[in-house]
Design an enzyme around this catalytic site. Structure first.
Site, PDB file in Angstrom:
ATOM      1  NE  ARG A 127      -2.297   1.170   3.584  1.00  0.00           N
ATOM      2  CZ  ARG A 127      -2.927   1.060   4.670  1.00  0.00           C
ATOM      3  NH1 ARG A 127      -4.314   0.731   4.697  1.00  0.00           N
ATOM      4  NH2 ARG A 127      -2.382   1.182   5.781  1.00  0.00           N
ATOM      5  NE  ARG A 144       0.032   1.881  11.217  1.00  0.00           N
ATOM      6  CZ  ARG A 144      -0.039   1.450   9.768  1.00  0.00           C
ATOM      7  NH1 ARG A 144       0.854   1.749   8.945  1.00  0.00           N
ATOM      8  NH2 ARG A 144      -1.145   1.172   9.341  1.00  0.00           N
TER       9      ARG A 144
HETATM   10  P1  AP5 Z   1      -6.719  -2.457   5.399  1.00  0.00           P
HETATM   11  O1  AP5 Z   1      -8.033  -2.839   5.206  1.00  0.00           O
HETATM   12  O2  AP5 Z   1      -6.549  -1.095   5.413  1.00  0.00           O
HETATM   13  O3  AP5 Z   1      -6.650  -2.894   7.065  1.00  0.00           O
HETATM   14  P2  AP5 Z   1      -6.395  -2.334   8.249  1.00  0.00           P
HETATM   15  O4  AP5 Z   1      -6.387  -3.343   9.198  1.00  0.00           O
HETATM   16  O5  AP5 Z   1      -7.795  -1.247   8.547  1.00  0.00           O
HETATM   17  O6  AP5 Z   1      -5.042  -1.485   8.534  1.00  0.00           O
HETATM   18  P3  AP5 Z   1      -4.835  -0.170   8.676  1.00  0.00           P
HETATM   19  O7  AP5 Z   1      -3.625   0.232   7.698  1.00  0.00           O
HETATM   20  O8  AP5 Z   1      -5.952   0.663   8.626  1.00  0.00           O
HETATM   21  O9  AP5 Z   1      -4.277  -0.121  10.076  1.00  0.00           O
HETATM   22  P4  AP5 Z   1      -4.268   0.541  11.399  1.00  0.00           P
HETATM   23  O10 AP5 Z   1      -4.987  -0.128  12.440  1.00  0.00           O
HETATM   24  O11 AP5 Z   1      -2.718   0.746  12.027  1.00  0.00           O
HETATM   25  O12 AP5 Z   1      -4.660   2.023  10.977  1.00  0.00           O
HETATM   26  P5  AP5 Z   1      -5.808   3.023  11.451  1.00  0.00           P
HETATM   27  O13 AP5 Z   1      -6.099   3.917  10.281  1.00  0.00           O
HETATM   28  O14 AP5 Z   1      -6.869   2.333  12.308  1.00  0.00           O
HETATM   29  O15 AP5 Z   1      -5.759  -3.487   4.606  1.00  0.00           O
HETATM   30  C1  AP5 Z   1      -4.573  -2.995   4.580  1.00  0.00           C
HETATM   31  C2  AP5 Z   1      -3.857  -3.123   2.930  1.00  0.00           C
HETATM   32  O16 AP5 Z   1      -4.045  -4.616   2.812  1.00  0.00           O
HETATM   33  C3  AP5 Z   1      -4.948  -2.348   1.916  1.00  0.00           C
HETATM   34  O17 AP5 Z   1      -3.872  -1.919   1.066  1.00  0.00           O
HETATM   35  C4  AP5 Z   1      -5.876  -3.573   1.334  1.00  0.00           C
HETATM   36  O18 AP5 Z   1      -6.238  -3.425   0.164  1.00  0.00           O
HETATM   37  C5  AP5 Z   1      -4.982  -4.676   1.690  1.00  0.00           C
HETATM   38  N1  AP5 Z   1      -5.867  -5.953   1.980  1.00  0.00           N
HETATM   39  C6  AP5 Z   1      -6.998  -6.032   2.756  1.00  0.00           C
HETATM   40  N2  AP5 Z   1      -7.236  -7.274   2.996  1.00  0.00           N
HETATM   41  C7  AP5 Z   1      -6.498  -7.845   2.105  1.00  0.00           C
HETATM   42  C8  AP5 Z   1      -6.518  -9.453   1.551  1.00  0.00           C
HETATM   43  N3  AP5 Z   1      -7.478 -10.233   2.046  1.00  0.00           N
HETATM   44  N4  AP5 Z   1      -5.286  -9.788   0.806  1.00  0.00           N
HETATM   45  C9  AP5 Z   1      -4.587  -9.010   0.385  1.00  0.00           C
HETATM   46  N5  AP5 Z   1      -4.470  -7.620   0.497  1.00  0.00           N
HETATM   47  C10 AP5 Z   1      -5.580  -7.424   1.343  1.00  0.00           C
HETATM   48  O19 AP5 Z   1      -5.069   3.963  12.518  1.00  0.00           O
HETATM   49  C11 AP5 Z   1      -4.079   4.702  12.022  1.00  0.00           C
HETATM   50  C12 AP5 Z   1      -3.711   5.571  13.274  1.00  0.00           C
HETATM   51  O20 AP5 Z   1      -4.436   6.283  13.488  1.00  0.00           O
HETATM   52  C13 AP5 Z   1      -2.948   4.882  14.420  1.00  0.00           C
HETATM   53  O21 AP5 Z   1      -1.671   4.462  14.221  1.00  0.00           O
HETATM   54  C14 AP5 Z   1      -3.250   5.888  15.598  1.00  0.00           C
HETATM   55  O22 AP5 Z   1      -2.103   6.855  15.287  1.00  0.00           O
HETATM   56  C15 AP5 Z   1      -4.461   6.568  15.252  1.00  0.00           C
HETATM   57  N6  AP5 Z   1      -5.788   5.931  15.674  1.00  0.00           N
HETATM   58  C16 AP5 Z   1      -6.563   5.327  15.256  1.00  0.00           C
HETATM   59  N7  AP5 Z   1      -7.495   4.802  15.819  1.00  0.00           N
HETATM   60  C17 AP5 Z   1      -6.946   5.035  17.247  1.00  0.00           C
HETATM   61  C18 AP5 Z   1      -7.490   4.861  18.476  1.00  0.00           C
HETATM   62  N8  AP5 Z   1      -8.607   4.161  18.821  1.00  0.00           N
HETATM   63  N9  AP5 Z   1      -6.593   5.167  19.582  1.00  0.00           N
HETATM   64  C19 AP5 Z   1      -5.684   5.971  19.442  1.00  0.00           C
HETATM   65  N10 AP5 Z   1      -5.156   6.224  18.085  1.00  0.00           N
HETATM   66  C20 AP5 Z   1      -5.953   5.896  17.079  1.00  0.00           C
END
Ligand code: AP5
Ligand code: MG
Length: 189
Positions: A127, A144
């Protein structure tokens, strides 16, 4: 239905949440997406959150909790919601409990996507090349994952003790994972 989807960065939470929310008819709420929107609009919340996100650290609980409290109070959450990326700390679990109690409800199910670490790293590196998300650099991906396994993975045990947790393999094709999750939730898609 009030659902939570958990799993490490790159597990496919956002990808699956979009499919599931459509299939089940609930609102998809991704805290990461809300933060990224605030960062790109340079809102006060975005300005505060950006440095934490870019370093792969969690945004402080008080900012995150008040954002979620506000989001859950919107009318589109009345028929249910699917939380993606929240709660991530013990304090957030307690806050979510109190938000839902206040509305006379509780969480119905928690889905944990299980994916090998090598696979999640591959997905995020891919990605990074395709989209250039600012926290998909190699060092930040590593951080992360560390933060997830330290602060968030243990929370699944808490939901398991409450009898709410369903563990589903997140490996393989997107459609296959969706099918497994819907089956585990007892939903006919
Ligand atoms: P995707 O569907 O985006 O996976 P994801 O689990 O949502 O991964 P994220 O990158 O969003 O993870 P994250 O939890 O670190 O980020 P978040 O935005 O929550 O898939 C990932 C990739 O794989 C994509 O390219 C997709 O196309 C591909 N893919 C999916 N399924 C597939 C399959 N079956 N086969 C092949 N490829 C596939 O958080 C970001 C940041 O925000 C955090 O680090 C933190 O700073 C902040 N934050 C968010 N929530 C909080 C909270 N509750 N508390 C404090 N900080 C927070
Ligand atoms: Mg996501």
């Amino acid at each position: 239905m009030r659902l939570i989807i958990m799993g490490p960065p790159g597990a496919g939470k956002g990808t699956q949440a979009a499919v599931l929310a459509g299939a089940i008819g609930v609102t998809h709420i991704s805290t990461g997406d809300i933060f990224r929107l605030n960062v790109s609009n340079a809102t006060p919340l975005g300005v505060q959150a950006k440095a934490f996100m870019d370093a792969g650290e969690y945004v402080p609980d008080d900012l995150t909790n008040s954002m979620v409290r506000d989001r859950l109070s919107k009318s589109d959450c009345g028929a249910g919601f699917l939380l993606d990326g929240y709660p991530r700390t013990l304090e957030q679990v307690g806050e979510l409990d109190s938000m839902l109690e206040g509305a006379g409800g509780c969480v119905d199910k928690v889905v944990e996507l299980i994916v090998d670490v090598d696979e999640v790293v591959n997905r995020l590196v891919k990605r990074s090349a395709d989209q250039g998300r600012s926290d998909d650099g190699e060092g930040v991906i590593r951080r992360r994952l560390e933060v997830y396994f330290e602060a968030t993975a243990p929370l699944t045990e808490l939901y398991e003790k409450r009898g709410l947790l369903v563990r589903v393999s997140g490996m393989g094709a997107v459609e296959d994972v969706s099918g497994r999750v819907l089956e585990a939730l007892g939903v006919n898609a």
